[in-house]
Design a protein around this motif. Structure first.
Motif, short mmCIF file in Angstrom:
data_model
loop_
_atom_site.label_atom_id
_atom_site.label_comp_id
_atom_site.label_asym_id
_atom_site.label_seq_id
_atom_site.Cartn_x
_atom_site.Cartn_y
_atom_site.Cartn_z
N TRP A 145 22.58 39.99 48.59
CA TRP A 145 23.75 40.33 49.40
C TRP A 145 24.73 39.17 49.47
O TRP A 145 25.85 39.32 49.94
N THR A 146 24.34 37.98 48.97
CA THR A 146 25.21 36.80 49.07
C THR A 146 26.21 36.70 47.93
O THR A 146 27.10 35.87 47.98
N PHE A 147 26.06 37.51 46.87
CA PHE A 147 27.02 37.53 45.74
C PHE A 147 27.30 36.14 45.19
O PHE A 147 28.45 35.79 44.91
N TYR A 148 26.27 35.32 45.05
CA TYR A 148 26.52 33.95 44.60
C TYR A 148 27.12 33.90 43.20
O TYR A 148 26.69 34.60 42.30
N ILE A 149 28.11 33.05 43.07
CA ILE A 149 28.73 32.72 41.79
C ILE A 149 27.79 31.71 41.12
O ILE A 149 27.19 30.93 41.83
N PRO A 150 27.65 31.62 39.83
CA PRO A 150 28.35 32.38 38.79
C PRO A 150 27.70 33.72 38.43
O PRO A 150 28.30 34.49 37.70
N TYR A 151 26.48 34.00 38.96
CA TYR A 151 25.83 35.22 38.48
C TYR A 151 26.65 36.46 38.81
O TYR A 151 26.73 37.39 38.00
N SER A 152 27.28 36.48 40.00
CA SER A 152 28.02 37.68 40.38
C SER A 152 29.23 37.92 39.49
O SER A 152 29.78 39.02 39.47
N VAL A 153 29.67 36.88 38.74
CA VAL A 153 30.77 37.11 37.80
C VAL A 153 30.21 37.57 36.46
O VAL A 153 30.83 38.35 35.75
N ARG A 154 28.99 37.13 36.14
CA ARG A 154 28.44 37.43 34.82
C ARG A 154 27.74 38.79 34.73
O ARG A 154 27.76 39.43 33.70
N THR A 155 27.11 39.22 35.83
CA THR A 155 26.27 40.42 35.73
C THR A 155 27.10 41.65 35.40
O THR A 155 28.26 41.77 35.82
N GLY A 156 26.49 42.57 34.64
CA GLY A 156 27.22 43.77 34.23
C GLY A 156 27.11 44.90 35.23
O GLY A 156 27.65 45.97 35.03
N THR A 157 26.40 44.67 36.35
CA THR A 157 26.21 45.76 37.31
C THR A 157 27.46 45.97 38.16
O THR A 157 28.41 45.19 38.09
N ASN A 158 27.44 47.01 38.99
CA ASN A 158 28.65 47.39 39.76
C ASN A 158 28.89 46.49 40.96
O ASN A 158 28.98 46.97 42.09
N VAL A 159 29.02 45.19 40.72
CA VAL A 159 29.23 44.26 41.83
C VAL A 159 30.57 44.53 42.51
O VAL A 159 30.69 44.46 43.74
#
Lengths: 547, 206
Positions: A145-159
């Motif tokens: 739930w924290t949407f940490y960068i950089p993973y939240s920019v890289r992941t292909g899911t519906n973030v």
């Protein structure tokens, strides 16, 4: 004001401009909006609980039990997003604040009824976006739930959908806060000075300030993550020169105060319930009132303790560690005052009080382990372990969740004019209480021993704790569902209650009809004394006779 | 004044409450931009030279012109409120429309300014921009996000003022009931104030 007969009808039967379902979803009556929130919150709570149950089931054995790792990542993210943004943050203010704040201060509605309804619509839109993010191709968000960068920019899911959901829910939260502050300033009944307000109003008021001042920061931060994904702006992405730690700062500048958005209203409800069932004046009214404000103030200055291990100067670490411990003082003041109120009171152990006592017990454990984590050396040891998970569940669920249940059982007869089966409710309470502690306490132990949080797999030596914890979930979840079951049943079929003051409370909601009429008061009351005086013994004797 | 009485909520009118609500909303707007001002300060502190170089690419003349336009529009907005207070409906409508025209002028300038940058290949994610040092990428990232978000606020403001003009025409906003117009005015001044900070940060400090 058109017709005297109108004044006699309860808000549940009141006929406004519209009929049927429209008379609810287009109503600007704060009581109906409170019920709308209650229903929608319950639905999301059930979804969140189900995800939690599945997670526990997966962790029953090392390796794969029922789902693959990607699903597990999605489920803990959804559990977090739903529980935080759709249940605990709106939680008590949206349901009980909306319903009872105007009544408790002797007003006929909030200051901006239309914006109040708008906030519910925003909540629903945010909730729908969160659901869309689960269903669309690409798969549900898996960032936590924290949407940490950089993973939240890289992941292909519906973030992106989850981000927008949180963004819109933030607006809903802001509107509620704005409404409450203005209402408390402008619509208090004649004679109700600041220090004659019920203590829950102090809590809602302090919460509202945090909602207004902290929420915009998460709004812009989540928006920037979305921009980052769409346009590669580079403000946080280290590959483009941005600083991911700065993201964490901005995220926690909101999200730490947000935990006080979650807990303060529950503390207010506890302060409301304790004097009623101890039949005596609250101990240290001024201290409890001011400690709410102090928590709101200091709670806004401690965010960086989430990042002690993320790279920070020693000076900042020391300052944030110190501030973290300072927040514990007002919280402790409240706990001591509650216990002091109970001391030598004529305690009437009804279901709401049971939940409140469980709140105090669990909040103390959750709070003290929080202070432990404020100690720098311990924080490095327990960082990102299930010790943290246990800590915040003891505060958020054992505290806010139990506060929510307490409020539900306390105000249920006033809201619906019907009563639940007290015996059943009492037994269910023990299921919830035991289940909760069996579920979360082992997490403290395994976390201390080194079990990391959010891990899909683990070493065999941790299994015993996971098994106990999962068994706890099998006690807790059915008990909670049983509670929802009998509450929904009682709302329609329960014993009818028409008594104004079923618990013997001294605040204003117990002086009006049950359930309240559309305009709450036929005549705005004049307030002359503090809320929990318990001077007249009539009420008390009258109450014990009624029992 | 009727505001001190607590009458039925649905017909209840409390100008003090409306004003308070609007100010609280403006706080949230300030904090929304506040988050970005934090980013700006940190990145400027970390990359002083790159920010210095990148800022030279911005057109100070257009920026100054836009500042003048927005300040004037704030004046005409205030004048429209004064006009309605003196019961001069048509003058108030006139000033509101002037405000909208000025705001549109601001956006047209913005369009040309952004367009010129795009023409030179400087926009987020472009190869041209990504080949520059990280500090300049950050500068332009901030530039686009902050002025972009400000631009969205200008557009919302235009919509809001047009609604107010409609209300004024329909006599919903009158000499005795102009709180809506005043709130729109407060919002417009906020948009102006944010620009007053953006302008020196991006155009003047080089």
């Amino acid at each position: 004001m058109s017709n005297q007969n109108h004044n006699e009808v309860s808000y549940l039967e009141y006929q406004g401009k519209y009929k049927g379902i429209l008379s609810w979803i287009l109503s600007t009556d704060h009581k109906r909006i409170g019920i709308l929130y209650l229903i929608s919150l319950m639905i999301f709570l059930i979804v969140g609980i189900t995800f939690g149950l599945l997670m526990r089931l997966e962790l029953l054995t090392p390796g794969k039990t029922i789902m693959d790792p990607q699903t597990y990542n999605a489920i803990f993210t959804l559990h977090g997003v739903i529980m935080i943004f759709l249940f605990v943050v709106p939680g008590l203010p949206a349901v009980f604040g909306n319903f009872f704040l105007p009544i408790l201060i002797g007003a006929k509605d909030v200051a901006f009824p239309k914006w109040n309804l708008t906030s519910w619509y925003l909540y629903v839109i945010g909730g729908l976006l969160a659901i869309i993010s689960i269903l669309l191709p690409g798969g549900p968000s898996d960032t936590g739930w924290t949407f940490y960068i950089p993973y939240s920019v890289r992941t292909g899911t519906n973030v992106t959908f989850a981000l927008f959901a949180a963004f819109i829910l933030g607006f809903s939260s802001i509107l509620t806060g704005l409404n409450f502050i203005t209402t408390v300033h402008r619509l208090r009944a004649p004679g109700m000075t600041w220090f004659k307000m019920p203590l829950s109003i102090w809590s809602f008021y302090s919460t509202a300030w945090i909602q207004i001042l902290a929420t915009p920061i998460i709004g812009i931060t989540l928006l920037l993550v979305a921009f980052e994904r769409f346009f590669k702006v580079g403000l946080f992405d280290p590959a483009l020169g941005g600083d991911p730690v700065l993201y964490q700062h901005l995220f926690w500048i909101y999200s730490h105060p947000a935990v006080y958005i979650m807990i303060l209203p529950a503390m207010g409800v506890v302060s409301e319930i304790i004097p009623v069932f101890a039949r005596r004046t609250i101990f240290g009214y001024n201290f409890i009132a001011m400690s709410s404000v102090a928590i709101a103030l200091f709670g806004s200055l401690v965010w960086a303790h989430h990042m002690f291990t993320a790279g920070m100067s020693n000076t900042s670490q020391l300052i944030f560690s110190l501030l973290t411990m300072i927040v514990a003082i007002p919280s402790a003041i409240k706990v001591f005052n509650w216990v002091a109120t109970l001391y030598k009171g004529s305690i009437d152990l009804q279901v709401p009080l049971l939940y409140v006592l469980a709140f105090i017990f669990q909040f103390t454990i959750g709070g003290l382990t929080g202070v432990m984590q404020g100690v720098l050396s311990i924080d490095i040891h327990v960082h990102d372990t299930s010790f943290i998970v246990a800590h915040f569940h003891y505060v958020m669920f054992g505290g806010t969740g139990f506060g929510f249940f307490a409020a539900l059982h306390y105000w249920f007869p006033k809201m619906f004019g019907r009563m639940y089966n007290k015996k059943l409710a009492e037994r269910t309470f023990w299921g919830v209480f035991v289940g909760f502690n069996v579920l979360y306490f082992p997490m403290f132990i395994m976390g201390w021993l080194g079990m990391p949080r959010r891990y899909y797999d683990y070493l065999a030596e941790y299994q015993i704790y996971h098994v106990i914890s999962t068994i706890g979930s099998w006690i807790l979840v059915p008990s909670v569902f049983l509670m929802f079951g009998y509450l929904v049943y009682s709302a329609f079929k329960g014993v009818v209650v028409t008594e104004k003051n079923i618990w013997g409370g001294e605040t204003l909601e117990w002086q009006i009809d049950t359930p309240p009429i559309h305009e709450n008061f036929t005549e705005i009351p004049a307030v002359t004394e503090k809320p929990y005086e318990y001077k007249s013994n009539d009420l008390i004797t009258q109450f014990s006779e009624a029992k | 004044m009727s505001s001190s009485e607590h009458t039925v909520s649905h017909v209840h009118r409390d100008d003090v409450a409306s004003r308070m609500g609007m100010w609280l909303f403006l706080f949230t707007e300030l904090l929304l931009f506040g988050g970005m001002f934090i980013l700006y300060s940190v990145y400027r502190y970390n990359n002083p030279d790159a920010f210095h170089l990148a800022a030279k690419e911005l057109n100070t003349i257009i920026g100054t012109f836009n500042t003048a336009i927005l300040l004037t529009s704030s004046l005409t907005m205030a004048l429209s409120i004064t006009a309605i207070q003196r019961n001069n409906k048509s003058l108030s409508i006139f000033f509101q429309l002037i405000t909208v025209v000025l705001a549109l002028g601001f956006m047209v300038n913005k369009y040309f300014e952004w367009g010129a940058k795009f023409h030179h290949g400087i926009y987020p994610g472009s190869n041209e921009l990504l080949s520059k040092p990280a500090g300049e990428v950050l500068f332009f990232g901030l530039y686009y996000v902050m002025t972009g978000l400000h631009g969205i606020h200008v557009l919302i403001g235009i919509g809001l003022i047009l609604f107010m003009t409609y209300y004024t025409v329909k006599d919903i906003i009158t000499k005795d009931n102009y709180m809506k117009l005043e709130s729109a005015g407060l919002y417009w001044h906020l948009v102006d104030i944010i620009w007053i900070f953006l302008f020196p940060l991006f155009y003047l400090i080089t």
